[in-house]
Design a protein around this motif. Structure first.
Motif, PDB file in Angstrom:
ATOM      1  N   LYS A  58       0.834  -1.205   0.000  1.00 24.79           N
ATOM      2  CA  LYS A  58       0.000   0.000   0.000  1.00 24.79           C
ATOM      3  C   LYS A  58       0.868   1.255   0.000  1.00 24.79           C
ATOM      4  O   LYS A  58       0.640   2.187  -0.779  1.00 24.79           O
ATOM      5  N   GLN A  59       1.874   1.283   0.869  1.00 24.07           N
ATOM      6  CA  GLN A  59       2.755   2.450   0.942  1.00 24.07           C
ATOM      7  C   GLN A  59       3.545   2.635  -0.360  1.00 24.07           C
ATOM      8  O   GLN A  59       3.713   3.754  -0.836  1.00 24.07           O
ATOM      9  N   MET A  60       4.013   1.535  -0.928  1.00 27.20           N
ATOM     10  CA  MET A  60       4.778   1.634  -2.170  1.00 27.20           C
ATOM     11  C   MET A  60       3.879   2.080  -3.326  1.00 27.20           C
ATOM     12  O   MET A  60       4.310   2.852  -4.179  1.00 27.20           O
ATOM     13  N   ARG A  61       2.646   1.588  -3.351  1.00 27.17           N
ATOM     14  CA  ARG A  61       1.709   2.027  -4.399  1.00 27.17           C
ATOM     15  C   ARG A  61       1.442   3.522  -4.279  1.00 27.17           C
ATOM     16  O   ARG A  61       1.420   4.238  -5.284  1.00 27.17           O
ATOM     17  N   LEU A  62       1.233   4.004  -3.046  1.00 27.14           N
ATOM     18  CA  LEU A  62       0.999   5.442  -2.856  1.00 27.14           C
ATOM     19  C   LEU A  62       2.183   6.267  -3.353  1.00 27.14           C
ATOM     20  O   LEU A  62       2.014   7.276  -4.045  1.00 27.14           O
ATOM     21  N   GLY A  63       3.385   5.820  -2.997  1.00 29.29           N
ATOM     22  CA  GLY A  63       4.586   6.525  -3.443  1.00 29.29           C
ATOM     23  C   GLY A  63       4.727   6.496  -4.958  1.00 29.29           C
ATOM     24  O   GLY A  63       5.069   7.501  -5.587  1.00 29.29           O
ATOM     25  N   ALA A  64       4.464   5.333  -5.544  1.00 27.22           N
ATOM     26  CA  ALA A  64       4.572   5.203  -7.002  1.00 27.22           C
ATOM     27  C   ALA A  64       3.518   6.058  -7.704  1.00 27.22           C
ATOM     28  O   ALA A  64       3.811   6.696  -8.724  1.00 27.22           O
ATOM     29  N   GLU A  65       2.316   6.070  -7.152  1.00 25.19           N
ATOM     30  CA  GLU A  65       1.260   6.909  -7.745  1.00 25.19           C
ATOM     31  C   GLU A  65       1.648   8.384  -7.678  1.00 25.19           C
ATOM     32  O   GLU A  65       1.469   9.117  -8.651  1.00 25.19           O
ATOM     33  N   GLN A  66       2.159   8.815  -6.541  1.00 25.38           N
ATOM     34  CA  GLN A  66       2.569  10.217  -6.405  1.00 25.38           C
ATOM     35  C   GLN A  66       3.694  10.548  -7.385  1.00 25.38           C
ATOM     36  O   GLN A  66       3.684  11.602  -8.020  1.00 25.38           O
ATOM     37  N   GLY A  67       4.642   9.634  -7.515  1.00 25.09           N
ATOM     38  CA  GLY A  67       5.737   9.839  -8.467  1.00 25.09           C
ATOM     39  C   GLY A  67       5.240   9.890  -9.895  1.00 25.09           C
ATOM     40  O   GLY A  67       5.678  10.719 -10.705  1.00 25.09           O
ATOM     41  N   PHE A  68       4.303   9.006 -10.222  1.00 27.18           N
ATOM     42  CA  PHE A  68       3.740   8.977 -11.571  1.00 27.18           C
ATOM     43  C   PHE A  68       2.957  10.253 -11.855  1.00 27.18           C
ATOM     44  O   PHE A  68       3.079  10.848 -12.923  1.00 27.18           O
ATOM     45  N   LYS A  69       2.162  10.691 -10.866  1.00 35.12           N
ATOM     46  CA  LYS A  69       1.389  11.928 -11.036  1.00 35.12           C
ATOM     47  C   LYS A  69       2.300  13.138 -11.212  1.00 35.12           C
ATOM     48  O   LYS A  69       1.952  14.078 -11.926  1.00 35.12           O
TER      49      LYS A  69
END
Length: 175
Positions: A58-69
């Motif tokens: 969950k934490q890695m997905r949030l970080g990846a989503e923020q990076g992608f955005k």
């Protein structure tokens, strides 16, 4: 990344136990595999690993989503779902039973039979069971707090690295 996840999981499982100073022991003092596996079952090691992996994912997905955005400001829900799916694939592929089996010799190396018996008695008690029951929530909240700090720190350091690389490229082009 897989090695990091494995290291974190092993650290978590080992960290939930109370270890004394490593002791040299004879073969008769080494707990057998069955006793270690019984202890790990008492500790709910498999389910804790799964819960911890879910929290990490969950934490890695949030970080990846923020990076992608940050790179794609108009990211669509479909694109973000693809980013999420990448991390789901990584975490779903981790062999929990193999990880538990890898932990057994570590316990055997660091603990004597009497150590394992004392820990089994404690974690079999009401207080020990309360700790086990609350540990997933404690770890989840700690990971959430740490994940946010990590994302902020990484974002700041990432910008510094990007600037330094740009400066190095300019310097190289001049030469």
């Amino acid at each position: 990344m897989r090695k990091l996840v494995l290291l974190l999981m092993l650290s978590f499982v080992l960290g939930t136990s109370v270890f004394g100073v490593a002791q040299q022991s004879s073969a008769s003092d080494v707990p057998d595999k069955v006793d270690v596996l019984k202890f790990l079952d008492l500790m709910h090691a498999r389910s804790q690993m799964v819960q911890m992996m879910d929290g990490m994912a969950k934490q890695m997905r949030l970080g990846a989503e923020q990076g992608f955005k940050a790179k794609v400001p108009g990211a669509t829900p479909v694109q973000l779902a693809k980013v999420d799916h990448m991390f789901d694939d990584v975490f779903n592929a981790l062999p929990i039973d193999e990880m538990v089996d890898a932990i057994v010799p570590i316990y055997q190396k660091h603990l004597m039979k009497s150590d394992l018996a004392a820990m089994t008695a404690f974690y079999g008690s009401a207080t020990g069971q309360k700790i086990l029951k609350e540990m997933p929530a404690i770890m989840s909240e700690a990971m959430q707090a740490g994940g946010e700090i990590g994302r902020k720190t990484f974002a700041a350091k990432s910008q510094q690295v990007d600037r330094r690389i740009a400066e190095l490229v300019k310097e190289t082009e001049k030469n």
